[in-house]
Design an enzyme around this catalytic site. Structure first.
Site, PDB file in Angstrom:
ATOM      1  N   CYS A 105     -27.000  95.741  38.522  1.00  7.76           N
ATOM      2  CA  CYS A 105     -26.862  94.585  37.639  1.00  7.76           C
ATOM      3  C   CYS A 105     -28.200  94.199  36.999  1.00  7.76           C
ATOM      4  O   CYS A 105     -28.660  94.893  36.112  1.00  7.76           O
ATOM      5  CB  CYS A 105     -26.198  93.415  38.376  1.00  7.76           C
ATOM      6  SG  CYS A 105     -25.567  92.184  37.211  1.00  7.76           S
ATOM      7  N   HIS A 210     -21.456  95.594  40.228  1.00  3.67           N
ATOM      8  CA  HIS A 210     -21.925  95.276  41.587  1.00  3.67           C
ATOM      9  C   HIS A 210     -21.188  96.136  42.613  1.00  3.67           C
ATOM     10  O   HIS A 210     -20.249  95.666  43.270  1.00  3.67           O
ATOM     11  CB  HIS A 210     -21.717  93.789  41.890  1.00  3.67           C
ATOM     12  CG  HIS A 210     -22.795  92.908  41.363  1.00  3.67           C
ATOM     13  ND1 HIS A 210     -24.005  92.727  42.002  1.00  3.67           N
ATOM     14  CD2 HIS A 210     -22.863  92.176  40.231  1.00  3.67           C
ATOM     15  CE1 HIS A 210     -24.769  91.903  41.296  1.00  3.67           C
ATOM     16  NE2 HIS A 210     -24.096  91.559  40.213  1.00  3.67           N
ATOM     17  N   GLU A 212     -22.003  96.959  45.532  1.00  2.00           N
ATOM     18  CA  GLU A 212     -22.093  96.476  46.924  1.00  2.00           C
ATOM     19  C   GLU A 212     -20.914  95.572  47.267  1.00  2.00           C
ATOM     20  O   GLU A 212     -20.431  95.591  48.400  1.00  2.00           O
ATOM     21  CB  GLU A 212     -23.449  95.790  47.172  1.00  2.00           C
ATOM     22  CG  GLU A 212     -23.611  94.361  46.665  1.00  2.00           C
ATOM     23  CD  GLU A 212     -23.756  94.240  45.157  1.00  2.00           C
ATOM     24  OE1 GLU A 212     -23.663  95.255  44.456  1.00  2.00           O
ATOM     25  OE2 GLU A 212     -23.955  93.096  44.673  1.00  2.00           O
TER      26      GLU A 212
END
Ligand code: MN
Length: 239
Positions: A105, A210, A212
């Site tokens: 990001c 994102h 994660e």
């Protein structure tokens, strides 16, 4: 031995270092050891990197436009120049060392700025397009809301092995002028750059989404990204 992954911290107003657990969980799950790098170590980034095998540039606030030769647009969000400084120093040193870098990001944006590129400070007010997507999603963090189209013959395609990937989207900024040494490897249907890879380094990848958050929600493609990054860091370590 597991590879150590230096993760840059997200800044709070008093410059406390904060990191969403999703980053450390994703690195741990992929077989790496996460450590958080606080602000203020700018002079000593070489020594910091000497105890790490990979650099993860985490998400967060906007990059100060001074770093890409611009003045602030009215839509610029919060900025923390202390964070920009340490991340730019870490990124430049990591590139010199050919250390694996994974930018997430804000991380893809920082990588582009470190290598001489520029950013849109606010997509909605700066990008002229009648097919613009919603890049600042209101859905929960683990929910994929738009697609990215992955080009053939690059690191991202090698990892994901899919032409189209559904991703989450939490950004109002994006890459504008691409740094010379980076290649675009994925875009969304409105033409926004969603992933880049360095043309020469073995693992230097930035993604605008994102992974994660997707990885801890069980998304296999996102887990593969972390696995590939940790594997590259392991290979760098034993080199
Ligand atoms: Mn997006």
């Amino acid at each position: 031995m597991k590879p150590v992954i230096a993760i840059t911290a997200c800044a709070e107003d008093d410059l406390s270092s904060r990191l969403n657990a999703a980053y450390s969980k994703s690195i741990l799950e992929a077989g790496g050891i996460p450590i958080i790098v606080p602000f203020g170590v700018d002079e000593d980034v070489s020594q910091v990197l000497s105890i790490a095998d990979g650099l993860l540039l985490s998400g967060g606030h906007d990059v100060h436009p001074f770093y890409f030769g611009a003045e602030p647009s009215p839509k610029l969000g919060q900025i923390y120049p202390e964070r920009d400084m340490v991340e730019l120093a870490l990124t430049n040193r990591a590139i010199e060392r050919e250390m694996p870098i994974f930018g997430i990001c804000r991380g893809i944006q920082l990588l582009n700025v470190a290598l001489g590129g520029t950013l849109y400070q606010d997509i909605d007010s700066e990008v002229q397009s009648n097919k613009l997507l919603k890049h600042a999603q209101q859905a929960a963090r683990g929910v994929a809301t738009h697609y990215v189209n992955i080009d053939e013959g690059n690191l991202l395609m090698k990892i994901i092995e899919q032409k189209q990937l559904a991703v989450n989207s939490y950004h109002h900024q994006a890459i504008n002028v691409l740094a010379e040494s980076l290649n675009v490897v994925a875009t969304s249907s409105d033409g926004i750059i969603e992933a880049v890879a360095h043309e020469a380094l073995p693992f230097c990848l930035g993604v605008q989404w994102h992974p994660e958050e997707l990885a801890i929600a069980g998304n296999e493609a996102a887990k593969q990204l972390f696995k590939a990054f940790v594997e590259a860091s392991k290979a760098y370590k034993t080199k």
